[in-house]
Scaffold this active site. Sequence first.
Site, PDB file in Angstrom:
ATOM      1  N   LYS A 122      -8.556   6.885 -18.925  1.00 49.49           N
ATOM      2  CA  LYS A 122      -8.890   7.408 -20.250  1.00 49.49           C
ATOM      3  C   LYS A 122      -7.665   7.347 -21.178  1.00 49.49           C
ATOM      4  O   LYS A 122      -7.202   6.272 -21.469  1.00 49.49           O
ATOM      5  CB  LYS A 122      -9.468   8.816 -20.093  1.00 49.49           C
ATOM      6  N   ARG A 137       0.852  -1.194   0.000  1.00 53.63           N
ATOM      7  CA  ARG A 137       0.000   0.000   0.000  1.00 53.63           C
ATOM      8  C   ARG A 137       0.887   1.244   0.000  1.00 53.63           C
ATOM      9  O   ARG A 137       0.632   2.217  -0.685  1.00 53.63           O
ATOM     10  CB  ARG A 137      -0.956  -0.011   1.207  1.00 53.63           C
ATOM     11  N   ASP A 183      -7.784  19.427 -14.246  1.00 53.18           N
ATOM     12  CA  ASP A 183      -8.141  18.073 -14.671  1.00 53.18           C
ATOM     13  C   ASP A 183      -7.801  17.983 -16.158  1.00 53.18           C
ATOM     14  O   ASP A 183      -8.490  18.562 -17.001  1.00 53.18           O
ATOM     15  CB  ASP A 183      -9.638  17.831 -14.412  1.00 53.18           C
ATOM     16  N   TYR A 234     -17.157  17.397 -15.055  1.00 54.13           N
ATOM     17  CA  TYR A 234     -17.513  15.978 -15.032  1.00 54.13           C
ATOM     18  C   TYR A 234     -18.474  15.711 -13.865  1.00 54.13           C
ATOM     19  O   TYR A 234     -18.214  16.145 -12.738  1.00 54.13           O
ATOM     20  CB  TYR A 234     -16.236  15.128 -14.920  1.00 54.13           C
TER      21      TYR A 234
HETATM   22  C1  LIG Z   1     -12.809  14.693 -16.850  1.00 52.08           C
HETATM   23  C2  LIG Z   1     -12.872  13.551 -15.885  1.00 52.08           C
HETATM   24  N1  LIG Z   1     -12.297  13.659 -14.689  1.00 52.08           N
HETATM   25  C3  LIG Z   1     -12.325  12.652 -13.780  1.00 52.08           C
HETATM   26  C4  LIG Z   1     -12.982  11.485 -14.048  1.00 52.08           C
HETATM   27  C5  LIG Z   1     -13.030  10.401 -13.003  1.00 52.08           C
HETATM   28  O1  LIG Z   1     -12.150   9.366 -13.305  1.00 52.08           O
HETATM   29  P1  LIG Z   1     -12.374   7.827 -12.889  1.00 52.08           P
HETATM   30  O2  LIG Z   1     -13.562   7.339 -13.640  1.00 52.08           O
HETATM   31  O3  LIG Z   1     -11.081   7.191 -13.289  1.00 52.08           O
HETATM   32  O4  LIG Z   1     -12.606   7.829 -11.420  1.00 52.08           O
HETATM   33  C6  LIG Z   1     -13.596  11.312 -15.284  1.00 52.08           C
HETATM   34  C7  LIG Z   1     -14.319  10.059 -15.581  1.00 52.08           C
HETATM   35  O5  LIG Z   1     -15.032   9.952 -16.562  1.00 52.08           O
HETATM   36  C8  LIG Z   1     -13.543  12.382 -16.226  1.00 52.08           C
HETATM   37  O6  LIG Z   1     -14.142  12.283 -17.425  1.00 52.08           O
END
Ligand SMILES: Cc1ncc(COP(=O)(O)O)c(C=O)c1O
Length: 391
Positions: free
Chosen positions: A201, A52, A176, A104
């Site tokens: 992604k 961890r 982000d 998001y």
């Molecule tokens: C722009 C964006 N930020 C954060 C996230 C969250 O990521 P995760 O699904 O890996 O938790 C997503 C998920 O679709 C996203 O599109």
Amino acid sequence: MKAAPDANFATQCIHGGLEPDPQTGSVMTPIYQTSTYAQSAPGEHKGYEYARTGNPTRTALQNNLAALEKGKFGICFSSGLSAMDAILRTLRPGDEVLASDDLYGGSYRLLTAVLGNFGLKSRFVDMRDTDQLAGHITEATKLLWIETPTNPMLNIVDIQALTDLARDRGILTCVDNTFASPYLQQPLELGADMVLHSATKYLGGHSDVVMGAVITRNEELAKKLYYLQNAVGAVPGPQDCFLVLRGIKTLHLRVQRACENARHIVEVLRQNDLVANVYYPGLASHPRHEIAAKQMRDFGGMVSFDLKEDTQEAATQVMQNTHYFTLAESLGGVESLIGHPASMTHASIPREQRLSVGLTDSLIRLSVGVEDGEDLVKDLEGALTKAMALA
Ligand SMILES: Cc1ncc(COP(=O)(O)O)c(C=O)c1O
């Protein structure tokens, strides 16, 4: 061999922060599938004591991510949202986050429904207007949460303008960078304190892993985040770290191809009679095209559009008639996906709030993959024609 700090992006994808395995010379980072490590005497070990806290496969990925984002420290988590959660846990009850109003849905939910219960305050504002944003800042504001391009409206926020403003006021910034990927945009170079990725992604790139990461140059922040990584324990497993490391080796190639395909698709959608609006920062008519061109290398593989017949039913007809575009959540993989934000990724955002940012009932979001561009265009045109026939 480890890339020089000034090596170009493609070289960083393959070598950034990485060295052959010191034990065996293995060129690809091995998957250290272990939860613990032998100690020669109590507390005497080779830098790893419990998985961890640390794992060599994860360390390799963290170093690679730091190189890709021109940061110093990479900290990986079990999902993009757990990475965001760790950042937000560095704040205190009563602190306030100013976040993009076109965000998001999961990030919105974490800020409001989860951490709102622990005294964290969040406000959602239009970050395109820097002066207006400055007016929203209060004594309590501690973090600007910036998404650009935004999900799903593909709005563009001027990262440099916002980080300049925040630095002057002693406020931290996190971008982000999930939609752009480090190939297209490097927010730390534009003054951001932290970059967040849903590595699920573009970084992973093959829709087979869920993971998140934060990258920073700030040692104090990095220490807090490594502490939380261990203390809270939302860590990714070594196999997933290996998969993301492997995905990153072709990041530049995949994103280049996705951008090329997206450009082609955008042109075709714009000419289609069923389509009302096409949202893509690469369009000269996009209201923030110039800022996108200033801070991004290219305009990405994400495209949104809505229909003249603005209903969920009309959007569903289109989405159910594509062949290569799979109806699914997520984005950034080699395969093309199609989705309906209002009922899928953004269902947790109240309808009025959605509509106020242009996220209509018929809005369709595409994650353009790396298939043949002509085939993708034919697929979408065919689906639109069938939907028109059924209308
Ligand atoms: C722009 C964006 N930020 C954060 C996230 C969250 O990521 P995760 O699904 O890996 O938790 C997503 C998920 O679709 C996203 O599109």
